[in-house]
Design an enzyme around this catalytic site. Sequence first.
Site, PDB file in Angstrom:
ATOM      1  N   ARG A  92      92.120 -74.602 -45.895  1.00  0.00           N
ATOM      2  CA  ARG A  92      92.789 -75.401 -46.933  1.00  0.00           C
ATOM      3  C   ARG A  92      94.073 -74.735 -47.404  1.00  0.00           C
ATOM      4  O   ARG A  92      94.529 -74.968 -48.522  1.00  0.00           O
ATOM      5  CB  ARG A  92      91.848 -75.605 -48.115  1.00  0.00           C
ATOM      6  CG  ARG A  92      91.288 -74.317 -48.698  1.00  0.00           C
ATOM      7  CD  ARG A  92      90.459 -74.598 -49.922  1.00  0.00           C
ATOM      8  NE  ARG A  92      89.763 -73.399 -50.352  1.00  0.00           N
ATOM      9  CZ  ARG A  92      89.153 -73.279 -51.531  1.00  0.00           C
ATOM     10  NH1 ARG A  92      89.169 -74.292 -52.363  1.00  0.00           N
ATOM     11  NH2 ARG A  92      88.534 -72.176 -51.864  1.00  0.00           N
ATOM     12  N   ARG A 177      93.753 -60.411 -42.093  1.00  0.00           N
ATOM     13  CA  ARG A 177      92.446 -59.977 -42.597  1.00  0.00           C
ATOM     14  C   ARG A 177      91.710 -59.157 -41.549  1.00  0.00           C
ATOM     15  O   ARG A 177      92.065 -59.187 -40.364  1.00  0.00           O
ATOM     16  CB  ARG A 177      91.610 -61.210 -42.953  1.00  0.00           C
ATOM     17  CG  ARG A 177      92.322 -62.146 -43.939  1.00  0.00           C
ATOM     18  CD  ARG A 177      91.994 -63.626 -43.634  1.00  0.00           C
ATOM     19  NE  ARG A 177      92.793 -64.514 -44.473  1.00  0.00           N
ATOM     20  CZ  ARG A 177      92.454 -64.880 -45.701  1.00  0.00           C
ATOM     21  NH1 ARG A 177      91.308 -64.480 -46.212  1.00  0.00           N
ATOM     22  NH2 ARG A 177      93.224 -65.672 -46.410  1.00  0.00           N
ATOM     23  N   ASP A 246      86.331 -61.665 -43.646  1.00  0.00           N
ATOM     24  CA  ASP A 246      87.493 -62.553 -43.665  1.00  0.00           C
ATOM     25  C   ASP A 246      88.200 -62.520 -45.012  1.00  0.00           C
ATOM     26  O   ASP A 246      89.313 -63.048 -45.142  1.00  0.00           O
ATOM     27  CB  ASP A 246      87.094 -63.987 -43.318  1.00  0.00           C
ATOM     28  CG  ASP A 246      86.008 -64.525 -44.224  1.00  0.00           C
ATOM     29  OD1 ASP A 246      84.855 -64.091 -44.069  1.00  0.00           O
ATOM     30  OD2 ASP A 246      86.295 -65.375 -45.093  1.00  0.00           O
ATOM     31  N   ASN A 247      87.566 -61.918 -46.028  1.00  0.00           N
ATOM     32  CA  ASN A 247      88.184 -61.782 -47.340  1.00  0.00           C
ATOM     33  C   ASN A 247      88.657 -60.357 -47.613  1.00  0.00           C
ATOM     34  O   ASN A 247      88.932 -59.998 -48.760  1.00  0.00           O
ATOM     35  CB  ASN A 247      87.201 -62.198 -48.443  1.00  0.00           C
ATOM     36  CG  ASN A 247      86.873 -63.678 -48.391  1.00  0.00           C
ATOM     37  OD1 ASN A 247      87.666 -64.474 -47.917  1.00  0.00           O
ATOM     38  ND2 ASN A 247      85.699 -64.041 -48.875  1.00  0.00           N
ATOM     39  N   ASP A 256      91.711 -63.800 -52.069  1.00  0.00           N
ATOM     40  CA  ASP A 256      90.696 -64.861 -52.085  1.00  0.00           C
ATOM     41  C   ASP A 256      89.746 -64.735 -53.274  1.00  0.00           C
ATOM     42  O   ASP A 256      88.590 -64.361 -53.145  1.00  0.00           O
ATOM     43  CB  ASP A 256      89.918 -64.878 -50.762  1.00  0.00           C
ATOM     44  CG  ASP A 256      90.810 -65.251 -49.592  1.00  0.00           C
ATOM     45  OD1 ASP A 256      91.863 -65.863 -49.822  1.00  0.00           O
ATOM     46  OD2 ASP A 256      90.469 -64.920 -48.452  1.00  0.00           O
TER      47      ASP A 256
END
Length: 479
Positions: A92, A177, A246-247, A256
Amino acid sequence: MILENITLDTPYLDLDEEFFRLSDPDPLDKPYLISFNPEAGKLINLDITACDNKNFIELLNGTFMLKGSRPFAMCYAGYQFGNYNPWMGDGRALNLGKTLGWNLQLKGSGETLYSRSADGRAAIRSSIREYLMSEAMFHLAIPTTRALGIIGSKTKILRNRMENAAILMRLSTSWVRFGTFEYFYYRKQYTKLEALAEYVIKESYPHLQDDKDRFFKMFCQILERTAQLIAKWQGIGFNHGVMNTDNMSIEGLTIDYGPYAMLDDFNYNFICNSSDRIGRYSYGEQPNISYWNLTKLSEAFSPLVDKKKMKDKLDDYGAFIYPNAYVEVMREKLGLFVKEEDDADLVEELVVSLHEAYVDHTLFFRTLSHYDGDRAPLYDIAMNPVVVDNWLKLYDERLEKENCSQEQRQEKMLETNPKYILKNHMLQKAIEKAEEGDFSMVETLLYIAAHPYDELPEYEHYSQDTPEEHKNIGLSCSS
């Protein structure tokens, strides 16, 4: 500078096309400005009047494009709650390009290739939370992404209820990341993995470009930055809530902002994410999870770097790199300027005492910053003052080894221990008002976030202990 004069570059698009997917934003219906952050505007040479330009709302809505912009979503993978997900990416978010070292990104701008059946939208509530906390973290001297502005709309999205959609413009010096490396490693695409490493060195570690051992040295610096980041989180009482790989930022940034929280009463085992049933990402587990995530990054680096060298560095991380970083953060919070070998023991005793004292984390350290030997103010804020008293005896003994004056110690501690932090109950009130069309509290909290160490008499109530009914609010990943 005005918006129309900004020109963006898109160096990430020089990588292979598998790294990204070009995509156009999907504009919101009847967008309106919720807030503009002039402090972040300065990063890209925008002055305070930039939000008066009608193109500003259109920029955030994706209907006005800066010169040179080519919107794209980035691919990545990641370990989510310990389980590997090979297909993720910006579901998004769209990257617009880069200027003055800052990558501009729209969050909530619609579906991308990586949306995985989701709508690509963001709710007003989650957008406000990230907008305010990223600014708060910056002013608390914690590495973080930034946020330029936020718009609301009449576009409806379904979460736990029908909500209005928003778009947040985020700024970061890097959006790469741990999971970006994992994407290519698990696909055995080692040539692309190496190209990614070279890109990261050029963007984030340019001093290593001509070093023959640059990949290993980059790994070491990622590890050290991560240690510093987590130590600062622990020191300020920040619980990220979703430390998936991924964060995790390749630059050691806080990225994030999902179901995060600042501690109310100190609770070492606090879990801010209601989806985290086993407490994997609890406040106290964050140092351990950072180590686990770094081991996964080392696996992704293994085609480029000797495994044993990385293993030795990881052993150092657990043995002294992170512990030393944490103790150093705590020394500053405690006003200790002479390093003593047993300081780690004093800190450990403090953590145990705080956990048993039922005392507000931020209020404790701010009160301690005024400590002059009178223990009553600290007793008054703790439900269990006996354990506070026991620790203060150790603290008094330790202070005798210092060579600075009481006034010097207090001055330094007041510059380190904030009076104001953004707690979840404050953010929730601002969100509720914003959903009714009143953005005044968003602006108030943005101002407070920028002045965490100051005395602000008109906002004194924001520095108080969290009301009992609002303590330890848990949040879900839904946004």
